[in-house]
Scaffold this motif. Structure first.
Motif, PDB file in Angstrom:
ATOM      1  N   ILE A  78       0.815  -1.318   0.098  1.00  0.00           N
ATOM      2  CA  ILE A  78      -0.016  -0.030   0.057  1.00  0.00           C
ATOM      3  C   ILE A  78       0.899   1.254   0.116  1.00  0.00           C
ATOM      4  O   ILE A  78       0.655   2.246  -0.657  1.00  0.00           O
ATOM      5  N   ALA A  79       2.079   1.172   0.715  1.00  0.00           N
ATOM      6  CA  ALA A  79       2.815   2.347   0.794  1.00  0.00           C
ATOM      7  C   ALA A  79       3.490   2.550  -0.676  1.00  0.00           C
ATOM      8  O   ALA A  79       3.669   3.762  -1.185  1.00  0.00           O
ATOM      9  N   TRP A  80       3.856   1.500  -1.417  1.00  0.00           N
ATOM     10  CA  TRP A  80       4.222   1.707  -2.705  1.00  0.00           C
ATOM     11  C   TRP A  80       3.231   2.209  -3.561  1.00  0.00           C
ATOM     12  O   TRP A  80       3.545   3.067  -4.430  1.00  0.00           O
ATOM     13  N   ALA A  81       2.072   2.021  -3.392  1.00  0.00           N
ATOM     14  CA  ALA A  81       0.822   2.220  -4.503  1.00  0.00           C
ATOM     15  C   ALA A  81       0.564   3.756  -3.920  1.00  0.00           C
ATOM     16  O   ALA A  81       0.335   4.571  -4.801  1.00  0.00           O
ATOM     17  N   THR A  82       0.953   4.271  -2.683  1.00  0.00           N
ATOM     18  CA  THR A  82       0.725   5.657  -2.486  1.00  0.00           C
ATOM     19  C   THR A  82       1.937   6.298  -2.862  1.00  0.00           C
ATOM     20  O   THR A  82       1.669   7.678  -3.275  1.00  0.00           O
ATOM     21  N   ALA A  83       2.951   6.074  -3.040  1.00  0.00           N
ATOM     22  CA  ALA A  83       4.391   6.512  -3.469  1.00  0.00           C
ATOM     23  C   ALA A  83       4.087   7.196  -4.839  1.00  0.00           C
ATOM     24  O   ALA A  83       4.269   7.901  -5.653  1.00  0.00           O
ATOM     25  N   TRP A  84       3.370   5.810  -5.845  1.00  0.00           N
ATOM     26  CA  TRP A  84       3.290   5.909  -7.177  1.00  0.00           C
ATOM     27  C   TRP A  84       2.307   7.239  -7.448  1.00  0.00           C
ATOM     28  O   TRP A  84       2.464   8.176  -8.330  1.00  0.00           O
ATOM     29  N   LEU A  85       1.248   7.004  -6.733  1.00  0.00           N
ATOM     30  CA  LEU A  85      -0.062   8.065  -6.900  1.00  0.00           C
ATOM     31  C   LEU A  85       0.617   9.518  -6.394  1.00  0.00           C
ATOM     32  O   LEU A  85       0.236  10.623  -7.285  1.00  0.00           O
ATOM     33  N   LEU A  86       1.351   9.622  -5.507  1.00  0.00           N
ATOM     34  CA  LEU A  86       1.831  10.782  -5.243  1.00  0.00           C
ATOM     35  C   LEU A  86       2.855  11.513  -5.959  1.00  0.00           C
ATOM     36  O   LEU A  86       2.900  12.757  -6.463  1.00  0.00           O
ATOM     37  N   LEU A  87       3.701  10.530  -6.502  1.00  0.00           N
ATOM     38  CA  LEU A  87       4.759  11.042  -7.788  1.00  0.00           C
ATOM     39  C   LEU A  87       3.959  11.432  -8.801  1.00  0.00           C
ATOM     40  O   LEU A  87       4.453  12.336  -9.644  1.00  0.00           O
ATOM     41  N   SER A  88       2.739  10.904  -9.278  1.00  0.00           N
ATOM     42  CA  SER A  88       2.157  11.144 -10.291  1.00  0.00           C
ATOM     43  C   SER A  88       1.550  12.638 -10.254  1.00  0.00           C
ATOM     44  O   SER A  88       1.588  13.311 -11.343  1.00  0.00           O
ATOM     45  N   SER A  89       1.178  13.106  -9.076  1.00  0.00           N
ATOM     46  CA  SER A  89       0.755  14.437  -9.168  1.00  0.00           C
ATOM     47  C   SER A  89       1.828  15.300  -9.125  1.00  0.00           C
ATOM     48  O   SER A  89       1.520  16.445  -9.916  1.00  0.00           O
TER      49      SER A  89
END
Length: 214
Positions: A78-89
């Motif tokens: 879940i932390a990796w998924a969160t990192a991907w989404l925040l980086l996309s922003s």
């Protein structure tokens, strides 16, 4: 305002005045109306997610003698998924900067990177849902899981729609360039994408961290 002279059928000249300022005002009003309408849509989405968060707050601890969050959630993924989404922003912000500089190629590059990060987030989300379904933790297993699936699933559907919108925008920009209409669409998707990031921060904190650590 601009002016021009044209030949008339009688052999004379006619003085024509073009009201460019009126045209600019019309374009400005159209852009303002579009952005206002999109803000209203985002507010309606806020209500939807607010309701889903409230439902989870009420029934999120009704496990029906089934698995609890600590038994189901894998925080590392879940932390990796969160990192991907925040980086996309962040990368979307870079694309908007390049759009304002009228740098079409770099704008499309950063949009493409944004799409890749968004796809990585969706992949991990789908993988989590498939795992939960495989072990029998579907939305019908308990009130907690029903609220979880509806909240996280609704966010995932929004991200998928945003990714599809991003692909369509890339095609439109490739064909028509950075027209005022495409720039307006890019800004609308920017609002939508950052909004989804904010919602996910709430989901990650309220659902995952609270469920596992408390």
């Amino acid at each position: 305002m601009s002016s021009a002279t044209v030949d008339t059928p009688e052999g004379g000249f006619e003085f024509i005045v073009h009201d460019d300022h009126h045209h600019d005002d019309g374009e400005h009003h159209h852009e303002t109306g579009t952005m206002l309408g999109f803000w209203i849509y985002l507010m309606s989405d806020c209500l939807i997610f607010g309701i889903l968060f409230a439902i989870y707050a009420v029934v999120g601890q009704n496990y029906a003698a089934g698995p609890a969050p600590v038994d189901l959630f894998e925080l590392d993924k879940i932390a990796w998924a969160t990192a991907w989404l925040l980086l996309s922003s962040i990368t979307y912000g870079f694309s908007v900067i390049k759009m304002h500089e009228n740098n079409k190629n770099m704008m499309m590059f950063w949009l493409l990177v944004t799409g890749i990060f968004g796809a990585a987030f969706l992949y991990l989300s789908v993988e989590e849902f498939m795992h939960l379904w495989h072990i029998g933790a579907g939305p019908g297993a308990s009130a907690f899981l029903s609220a979880f699936w509806f909240l996280v699933g609704t966010h995932g559907v929004h991200v998928a729609c945003g990714a599809l919108w991003l692909v369509v925008l890339l095609v439109q920009v490739q064909i028509h360039g950075l027209t005022p209409e495409n720039k307006r669409r890019i800004l609308c998707l920017s609002l939508f994408w950052h909004f989804l990031d904010l919602i996910w921060i709430g989901v990650f904190s309220f659902v995952y961290l609270t469920g596992v650590l408390l």
